[in-house]
Scaffold this motif. Sequence first.
Motif, PDB file in Angstrom:
ATOM      1  N   ARG A   1       1.856   0.980  11.750  1.00  0.00           N
ATOM      2  CA  ARG A   1       3.123   0.560  11.626  1.00  0.00           C
ATOM      3  C   ARG A   1       2.847  -0.123   9.774  1.00  0.00           C
ATOM      4  O   ARG A   1       3.835  -1.468   9.725  1.00  0.00           O
ATOM      5  N   SER A   2       2.021  -0.322   9.574  1.00  0.00           N
ATOM      6  CA  SER A   2       1.827  -0.402   8.215  1.00  0.00           C
ATOM      7  C   SER A   2       1.181   0.290   7.448  1.00  0.00           C
ATOM      8  O   SER A   2       0.307   1.488   8.228  1.00  0.00           O
ATOM      9  N   LYS A   3       1.458   0.791   5.411  1.00  0.00           N
ATOM     10  CA  LYS A   3       0.591   1.730   4.921  1.00  0.00           C
ATOM     11  C   LYS A   3      -0.205   0.925   3.710  1.00  0.00           C
ATOM     12  O   LYS A   3       0.592   0.488   3.081  1.00  0.00           O
ATOM     13  N   PRO A   4      -1.188   0.429   4.669  1.00  0.00           N
ATOM     14  CA  PRO A   4      -3.030  -0.299   3.300  1.00  0.00           C
ATOM     15  C   PRO A   4      -2.451   1.106   1.965  1.00  0.00           C
ATOM     16  O   PRO A   4      -2.455   2.591   2.584  1.00  0.00           O
TER      17      PRO A   4
ATOM     18  N   MET B   1       7.297  -2.811   2.723  1.00  0.00           N
ATOM     19  CA  MET B   1       5.880  -3.382   4.245  1.00  0.00           C
ATOM     20  C   MET B   1       5.320  -4.780   4.186  1.00  0.00           C
ATOM     21  O   MET B   1       4.534  -4.727   2.967  1.00  0.00           O
ATOM     22  N   LYS B   2       5.735  -5.051   5.274  1.00  0.00           N
ATOM     23  CA  LYS B   2       4.541  -6.134   4.950  1.00  0.00           C
ATOM     24  C   LYS B   2       2.907  -5.757   4.685  1.00  0.00           C
ATOM     25  O   LYS B   2       2.358  -5.402   6.124  1.00  0.00           O
ATOM     26  N   ALA B   3       1.803  -6.232   4.057  1.00  0.00           N
ATOM     27  CA  ALA B   3       0.647  -5.733   4.571  1.00  0.00           C
ATOM     28  C   ALA B   3      -0.071  -6.330   5.531  1.00  0.00           C
ATOM     29  O   ALA B   3       0.180  -7.668   5.952  1.00  0.00           O
TER      30      ALA B   3
END
Length: 405
Positions: free
Chosen positions: A356-359, A1-3
């Motif tokens: 939509r992101s998971k840092p 997943m893109k940061a």
Amino acid sequence: MKALLDGIRVLDMSTMIAAPTTASLLADYGAEVVKVEQPGRGDFVRTFGAQKQGHGLYWKTLSRNKRSVALDLHLPGVQQLIKRWITSFDVVIENFRPGTLEKWNLGPDTLLDIHPGLVILRVTAYGQQGPYRDRPGFGTLAEAMTGVAAVTGYDDRPPLLPAFPLADVVAGYLGSAAVLAALYKRQQTGEGEIIDLAIYEALMKVIELQILEFDQNGTLHKRKGNQLQDTAPRGAYLCSDGRWMALSGSTQPVAERVLRAIGGETLVRDPRFRTNLDRVQHADELDALIEAWCKERTRDEAIEELSNMGCAVGPLETVDSMLKNPQIQARESVVTVHDPDIGPMRMTGVFPKFSRSKPTIHWTGPSVVGQDTFAVLARDLGLSPTQIQALNETGDLSNTKTQCD
């Protein structure tokens, strides 16, 4: 997943808490952060506060997801290296006293001449202008100067400074917002930016209501403990099992629900508590009624009963009980991360949550000062081990020999 901040690179030349907090937040969101540390000693946070097995605990979370490069910025050779290196970065973060970067020939104008799209965040206690600009300062002085301490605590006791780095962390969050705004502007125009962040100014947003009240009404708030001069009820209340809960009735409907819960419609119609102004004027009497009601119930019973009535109420936790709180556990507000020196460590997660992101926390604060020096400089500047070793031997680049052997 893109940061979220994939491709953004940050050169963190700051120390202690405020400015490094900005860099830490950017690293949480996926920016590559390279932290410059003084060779040998490293960042002061390495030895700040509690230690375990010779490692600073706060360092491990404040410098998570950062790489450590050891460079002595006082040295001309390193200053020249920074000028060559700066084009590799999108953001520079520093918190030296005003004029220090200029003295090292690394002032913002110089860096922007080399890299016109650079975003430079300068964090100081008092900012780059004004009669206090050259004074040393920490967040404690911001908490004092802005009036925050003056309205905290009880009126018959001294003003109360926070027992945690309030001003520094607030400034760190403001710094991250400013950097992201400047990066957005650069995306539109190609132009960089110089951001002058004074720690005390970040904290003034916290005290703004009192500023407005004094300006318009001449009101100077006294220290009222857990009460507020603007609303009632509001406070911390002891329950029968010796545990505390917090309650706030900041709107009329919620305040009426509290009154109805502890005393029925009779209390709702009581002229002492009919409006917010009435309740503020009789806050001690209202607190006494709430306290008496709480003493007949355990904390869980009181919270459940009040919550079912639509009141704003919750547990007043200690750190150990907070870690067991089901809300904190459900959202993974505190996560466990493996540290190579200490082992499993619980620390705050990445806030806020994104759909939509998971840092991710990839690693904790680097164990060794400058442990990434060789790898980063070889990649960014194409320096060979021989070239880096030559810099090391002249004293212009320390703490790299072990990385080159």
